[in-house]
Design a protein around this motif. Sequence first.
Motif, PDB file in Angstrom:
ATOM      1  N   TRP A  41       0.916  -1.119   0.288  1.00 23.45           N
ATOM      2  CA  TRP A  41      -0.046   0.050   0.063  1.00 23.45           C
ATOM      3  C   TRP A  41       0.828   1.181   0.006  1.00 23.45           C
ATOM      4  O   TRP A  41       0.322   2.463  -0.386  1.00 23.45           O
ATOM      5  CB  TRP A  41      -0.861   0.117   1.332  1.00 23.45           C
ATOM      6  N   TYR A  42       2.075   1.214   0.489  1.00 22.50           N
ATOM      7  CA  TYR A  42       2.795   2.513   1.025  1.00 22.50           C
ATOM      8  C   TYR A  42       4.085   2.713   0.099  1.00 22.50           C
ATOM      9  O   TYR A  42       4.827   3.329   0.772  1.00 22.50           O
ATOM     10  CB  TYR A  42       2.904   2.855   2.264  1.00 22.50           C
ATOM     11  N   THR A  43       4.278   2.087  -1.218  1.00 21.36           N
ATOM     12  CA  THR A  43       5.363   2.644  -1.654  1.00 21.36           C
ATOM     13  C   THR A  43       5.061   4.080  -2.248  1.00 21.36           C
ATOM     14  O   THR A  43       4.078   4.486  -2.309  1.00 21.36           O
ATOM     15  CB  THR A  43       5.562   1.768  -3.231  1.00 21.36           C
ATOM     16  N   TYR A  70      -1.348  13.099   7.610  1.00 23.66           N
ATOM     17  CA  TYR A  70      -2.097  13.146   6.291  1.00 23.66           C
ATOM     18  C   TYR A  70      -3.221  12.187   6.465  1.00 23.66           C
ATOM     19  O   TYR A  70      -3.608  11.264   7.128  1.00 23.66           O
ATOM     20  CB  TYR A  70      -1.235  12.377   5.217  1.00 23.66           C
ATOM     21  N   GLY A  71      -4.205  12.560   5.630  1.00 22.61           N
ATOM     22  CA  GLY A  71      -5.524  11.883   5.749  1.00 22.61           C
ATOM     23  C   GLY A  71      -6.050  11.725   3.873  1.00 22.61           C
ATOM     24  O   GLY A  71      -5.664  12.351   2.999  1.00 22.61           O
ATOM     25  N   HIS A  72      -6.442  10.612   3.826  1.00 23.58           N
ATOM     26  CA  HIS A  72      -7.184  10.126   2.516  1.00 23.58           C
ATOM     27  C   HIS A  72      -8.471   9.546   2.420  1.00 23.58           C
ATOM     28  O   HIS A  72      -8.591   8.797   3.281  1.00 23.58           O
ATOM     29  CB  HIS A  72      -5.795   9.093   1.783  1.00 23.58           C
ATOM     30  N   ALA A  73      -9.399  10.027   1.586  1.00 27.61           N
ATOM     31  CA  ALA A  73     -10.658   9.381   1.404  1.00 27.61           C
ATOM     32  C   ALA A  73     -10.873   9.492  -0.085  1.00 27.61           C
ATOM     33  O   ALA A  73     -10.491  10.075  -0.864  1.00 27.61           O
ATOM     34  CB  ALA A  73     -11.537  10.248   2.136  1.00 27.61           C
ATOM     35  N   THR A  74     -11.801   8.440  -0.169  1.00 23.59           N
ATOM     36  CA  THR A  74     -12.305   8.158  -1.666  1.00 23.59           C
ATOM     37  C   THR A  74     -13.881   8.428  -1.804  1.00 23.59           C
ATOM     38  O   THR A  74     -14.491   7.941  -0.657  1.00 23.59           O
ATOM     39  CB  THR A  74     -12.065   7.070  -2.258  1.00 23.59           C
ATOM     40  N   GLY A  85     -18.302   8.520   1.158  1.00 19.62           N
ATOM     41  CA  GLY A  85     -16.993   8.535   0.969  1.00 19.62           C
ATOM     42  C   GLY A  85     -16.337   7.642   1.932  1.00 19.62           C
ATOM     43  O   GLY A  85     -17.174   7.130   3.020  1.00 19.62           O
ATOM     44  N   GLU A  86     -15.106   7.115   1.677  1.00 21.72           N
ATOM     45  CA  GLU A  86     -14.585   6.215   2.585  1.00 21.72           C
ATOM     46  C   GLU A  86     -13.112   6.484   3.163  1.00 21.72           C
ATOM     47  O   GLU A  86     -12.337   7.008   2.306  1.00 21.72           O
ATOM     48  CB  GLU A  86     -14.280   4.797   1.931  1.00 21.72           C
ATOM     49  N   LEU A  87     -13.000   6.857   4.298  1.00 24.50           N
ATOM     50  CA  LEU A  87     -11.802   7.337   5.089  1.00 24.50           C
ATOM     51  C   LEU A  87     -10.895   6.139   5.066  1.00 24.50           C
ATOM     52  O   LEU A  87     -10.831   5.184   5.899  1.00 24.50           O
ATOM     53  CB  LEU A  87     -12.166   7.864   6.304  1.00 24.50           C
ATOM     54  N   THR A  88      -9.788   5.879   3.951  1.00 25.59           N
ATOM     55  CA  THR A  88      -8.953   4.923   3.813  1.00 25.59           C
ATOM     56  C   THR A  88      -7.774   5.160   4.668  1.00 25.59           C
ATOM     57  O   THR A  88      -7.219   4.059   5.446  1.00 25.59           O
ATOM     58  CB  THR A  88      -8.472   4.848   2.423  1.00 25.59           C
ATOM     59  N   ALA A 123     -15.571   4.572   7.805  1.00 24.29           N
ATOM     60  CA  ALA A 123     -14.005   4.336   8.193  1.00 24.29           C
ATOM     61  C   ALA A 123     -13.887   2.730   8.712  1.00 24.29           C
ATOM     62  O   ALA A 123     -14.288   2.750   9.720  1.00 24.29           O
ATOM     63  CB  ALA A 123     -13.519   5.214   8.783  1.00 24.29           C
ATOM     64  N   PRO A 124     -13.221   1.997   7.908  1.00 25.36           N
ATOM     65  CA  PRO A 124     -12.834   0.706   8.772  1.00 25.36           C
ATOM     66  C   PRO A 124     -11.765   0.769   9.469  1.00 25.36           C
ATOM     67  O   PRO A 124     -10.614   1.641   9.198  1.00 25.36           O
ATOM     68  CB  PRO A 124     -12.900  -0.135   7.348  1.00 25.36           C
ATOM     69  N   VAL A 125     -11.579   0.044  10.683  1.00 29.75           N
ATOM     70  CA  VAL A 125     -10.407   0.166  11.365  1.00 29.75           C
ATOM     71  C   VAL A 125     -10.521  -1.178  11.918  1.00 29.75           C
ATOM     72  O   VAL A 125     -11.419  -1.955  12.396  1.00 29.75           O
ATOM     73  CB  VAL A 125     -10.401   1.289  12.453  1.00 29.75           C
ATOM     74  N   LEU A 126      -9.388  -1.743  12.301  1.00 36.62           N
ATOM     75  CA  LEU A 126      -9.095  -3.006  13.037  1.00 36.62           C
ATOM     76  C   LEU A 126      -9.600  -2.659  14.360  1.00 36.62           C
ATOM     77  O   LEU A 126      -9.265  -1.799  15.324  1.00 36.62           O
ATOM     78  CB  LEU A 126      -7.554  -3.525  12.835  1.00 36.62           C
TER      79      LEU A 126
END
Length: 168
Positions: A41-43, A70-74, A85-88, A123-126
């Motif tokens: 996910w983070y390259t 930082y924050g990212h959502a789609t 939207g989804e907060l990824t 927003a999914p989270v473990l």
Amino acid sequence: MEIRPATASDAADIRRVARAAWQEAYSFLPSKEHDAAFNQWYTVEQIEARMADDEAETLVATTDDELVGYGHATAQTHADSVGEGELTDIYVDPDHWRTGIGTALLSGIEDRLHERGLTRLKAPVLADSVSGTEFLESNDFERIEERITDLFTGGTREQYVYHHQFTG
């Protein structure tokens, strides 16, 4: 603190912040899981591609010209998710936790999504991520689902999905 749209030149710093926050927030996961997540996910290239996505918003927080969050959502494109939207990702360097940076990033993302006509954010989270669940709950997210998610290196974990209605 400044909240601004991310640029390609921020990718390496986003990776650094994500790594530090992941190690703290997901300390219950084995290091091989962290490594697999970052390789998938983070390259820098993957971060840049997410920033270039027209259906996404990526914001960064800086203090004293240092990227600290930082924050990212789609925007969701499924027919049953119109307006959502989804907060990824929303990660802050652990040295800056509990200073309002995460909440400021979240607010900025919600404002941008609202400008696109969206009114909800999931927003999914473990489930084991106490910092993640506490952050979402303290920002008026409501847990709406519990599910099992696959991990990168095999195995599964319980995941919560949160939901938040906003007005921008």
